[in-house]
Design a protein around this motif. Structure first.
Motif: not given
Lengths: 258, 438
Positions: A19-22, A24, A27-28, A30-31, A34-35, A37-39, A41, B105, B198, B200, B202-203, B206, B209, B213
């Motif tokens: 996962v760390n090697n995904l 950048d 990753q951004i 996905i972040l 999720l944000l 979805i969060f906003i 919900s 938020i 992890l 990083k 960013t992860i 994630i 969040i 949630l």
């Protein structure tokens, strides 16, 4: 043992995981996803607009209503308009949490008061319609601020039952305590569509009733012909005995007449 | 529009609490294998203990708040004036900005909903008002609360924090006090994800969040104390993890004790959670001498609380009459079985509607299979789970009141607050899962 443990933990810490090697960017993505979805919900934009558009008092009214059902909006309005000199007494539907928190001022805790706020006032005399809950049983739930029962009314077609005798009992429960008043009332029926009987039942005084039950002990024929049962109550508060400082619908701000 | 400025102001104020007394960028902490979030957490806990001590003194919030603000500001300048640009570090900024975004938020969610739960209306808010309206701790006993709310006595710390931050805010509104609950909640979860393998940012964010949630629910921010217990348990779970898995555990042990103190002053059940944590520490691989020091401090903290209660003539029992020896001794088998049935039913029900609990339990089960030899390093999770379930059974089996309603009214909140301790199981499991060589 300890050495192995630390070696193992260090291994976990230092190993680069899949996962760390995904990438950048991924990753951004996905972040941000999720944000979003969060906003969504949490209804952020709606909340944001409403908070900026309306003040606290209005938002509280949305949650609790102004006068009905809980009256928090009305109490806040009174607090702002009249700037209470003491902590008024409060009478409201006890099946909601007590509302003193809306106006209680700790610094005025020792000042005696002759003021009263009424929320959800049902009138000096009011009636409740019972629902049939069994062959010879009628029930009504959640009655409060009652001084006594002053009358019972039976509605139906009673044409052939004139001069029949009927006996009924009243039973009520408050916080697990049941008081049985069976066989207390004996009445004689007329052939009118509405049979009203005056009663004087004050055992109910100062009780907040979870349910009130009317049981017929005789005359099933009469019970079968009943369409509706109304019970009349006298409220423990009569606003005419007070000076009305403010009123909105069934909410009152009163002062005791000296 | 002033709300926006106030939210920003209050967030910065909360951040201040995480930056002093220890320098989060100090080199000497690196030798303790710390990161700045660990120091931030320690700072926050120290400051909360400091506020707890102040809350017990006969000083009103309005008398002390300006001094506290100035003190923190001067302290901050003194320790950071040479390292002020460290705050512009990319990694640090990224985390703090994410923390702020989530805080922002959720702050609007709380500010719009506004509704208090039943318990808050009859109890928490009235106690909050005492502090907000310049009352002091000893005055909590100067009024017959039974006339207007609940007469039960519970620890006061949550309400003091609520009032303190309401008074600190620019608008003097209760809602900004409740935002501290939100900050603590967000901060504790962000601190927890720092434990992930992890590396990083960013992860980790994630993860953060995703956890928010899964766990955010307005009801827990409506003035009840469970969210504080939840957040403290999240923080302390990391400390306990480190105590079990690191050779240098002094910092974690100190944090643990400070959190224990906060727990026992936040809710009556805090005493039990503290006891379970002490039990977990007792089964840890630390030195025997340290275990006894921890136990002694825990007992001393409880004794201190008892003395304070006695001095102020508060009842040490939150709800007198709820448990009586006579009643327990005279319970018949039928009633005990009925209550066990009720507890099992509602426990399963509330666990099954709580997503985070389900994930934690699954992670804990998988950990048993995955860990093999190193299972002992994580047994604190199972100790906490076992004793916590025992506590739930004991507390709902023996009360003198109708347990059906009692369980329905309180078990959901109990389950939520303790879920905080088990979230680390998810992190541990992911760490193991993502480790290639395992």
């Amino acid at each position: 043992m300890n050495h192995n443990k630390h070696e193992y933990i260090e291994k976990i810490k230092t190993n680069e995981s899949i996962v760390n090697n995904l990438g950048d960017k991924f990753q951004i993505f996905i972040l941000l996803f999720l944000l979003v979805i969060f906003i969504h919900s949490t209804n952020f934009f709606q909340n944001f607009a409403k908070v900026l558009k309306s003040n606290d008092a209005k938002r509280i009214e949305v949650v609790y209503g102004f006068c009905s059902p809980k009256g928090v909006g009305y109490i806040n309005y009174l607090k702002k308009k009249y700037r209470f000199q003491s902590n008024p007494n409060l009478l409201h539907n006890p099946f909601y949490p007590r509302l003193n928190w809306t106006f209680f001022d700790f610094n005025k805790r020792n000042i005696s008061t002759n003021e009263l706020i009424l929320v959800g006032y049902q009138g000096h005399e009011f009636k409740k319609t019972f629902a049939q809950s069994g062959n010879n049983q009628f029930k009504v739930k959640k009655i409060y601020n009652v001084k006594k029962i002053i009358g019972v009314e039976f509605l139906g077609e009673f044409t052939n039952l004139e001069n029949n005798k009927v006996s009924f009992g009243l039973k009520f429960s408050n916080k697990g305590k049941t008081i049985d008043k069976r066989g207390t009332f004996d009445v004689t029926i007329s052939d009118k569509a509405i049979n009203y009987f005056s009663v004087d039942f004050d055992d109910i005084q100062n009780e907040d009733i979870n349910y009130l039950q009317l049981n017929f002990l005789s005359n099933q024929k009469f019970v079968d012909k009943i369409n509706n049962v109304n019970v009349y109550f006298e409220n423990k508060i009569d606003v005419s005995n007070y000076q009305i400082i403010d009123n909105f619908e069934n909410c009152y701000y009163l002062k005791k007449n000296v | 529009m002033f709300e926006l400025v106030n939210i920003l102001f209050i967030f910065v104020t909360f951040l201040f609490l995480t930056c002093v007394p220890f320098n989060i960028f100090a080199d000497n902490f690196n030798t303790l294998q710390s990161n700045f979030f660990k120091i931030k957490s320690l700072n926050l806990i120290i400051n909360l203990n400091f506020l707890l001590l102040i809350s017990l003194l006969p000083i009103t919030i309005s008398q002390i708040k300006s001094y506290i603000l100035i003190f923190y500001f001067v302290f901050f300048i003194l320790i950071y004036w040479k390292k002020i640009f460290n705050f512009l570090n990319r990694d640090y900024l990224f985390k703090i900005i994410t923390l702020f975004v989530i805080f922002f938020i959720l702050a609007f969610n709380i500010m719009y909903n506004l509704e208090f739960k039943w318990h808050t209306q009859i109890y928490d808010y009235l106690r909050y008002l005492v502090f907000f309206q310049d009352g002091v701790y000893s005055e909590l006993n100067s009024y017959n609360w039974g006339k207007i709310g609940s007469a039960h006595f519970h620890p006061h710390f949550g309400q003091y924090l609520w009032a303190f931050f309401s008074r600190i805010s620019l608008l003097n509104n209760e809602i900004y006090g409740r935002l501290f609950h939100l900050f603590l909640y967000c901060f504790s979860l962000l601190f927890l994800v720092q434990q992930s393998v992890l590396t990083k940012t960013t992860i980790r964010l994630i993860f953060f969040i995703a956890l928010v949630l899964l766990t955010y629910d307005y009801d827990f921010f409506s003035g009840t104390q469970e969210i504080l217990i939840f957040s403290f348990l999240v923080l302390v779970s990391v400390n306990i993890f480190n105590i079990y898995n690191k050779q240098k555990y002094l910092l974690d042990l100190c944090s643990c004790l400070l959190i224990l103190n906060l727990l026992i002053w936040t809710k009556s059940e805090g005493f039990i959670y503290g006891f379970i944590l002490i039990l977990a520490i007792f089964f840890s691989p630390i030195l025997k001498k340290d275990k006894f020091i921890v136990l002694s401090i825990y007992l001393a903290l409880n004794l201190f609380k008892y003395i304070i209660f006695e001095l102020n003539e508060f009842s040490s029992v939150a709800r007198p009459g709820l448990y009586t020896i006579d009643y327990i001794l005279n319970m018949d088998l039928g009633l005990i079985l009925l209550r066990i049935k009720q507890i099992i039913f509602w426990l399963i029900y509330y666990l099954s509607v709580n997503e985070i609990w389900i994930i934690c339990l699954i992670s804990m089960m998988l950990l048993i299979f995955k860990l093999k030899n190193s299972f002992l390093n994580y047994k604190f999770l199972y100790i906490f789970l076992f004793v916590n379930i025992l506590f739930i059974f004991a507390s709902y089996m023996f009360p003198t009141i109708d347990t059906g309603n009692y369980i329905r009214a309180t078990l959901n909140r109990e389950i939520f607050s303790t879920s905080g301790f088990f979230i680390i199981a998810i992190i541990i499991y992911t760490n193991l899962l993502l480790d290639k060589e395992y």
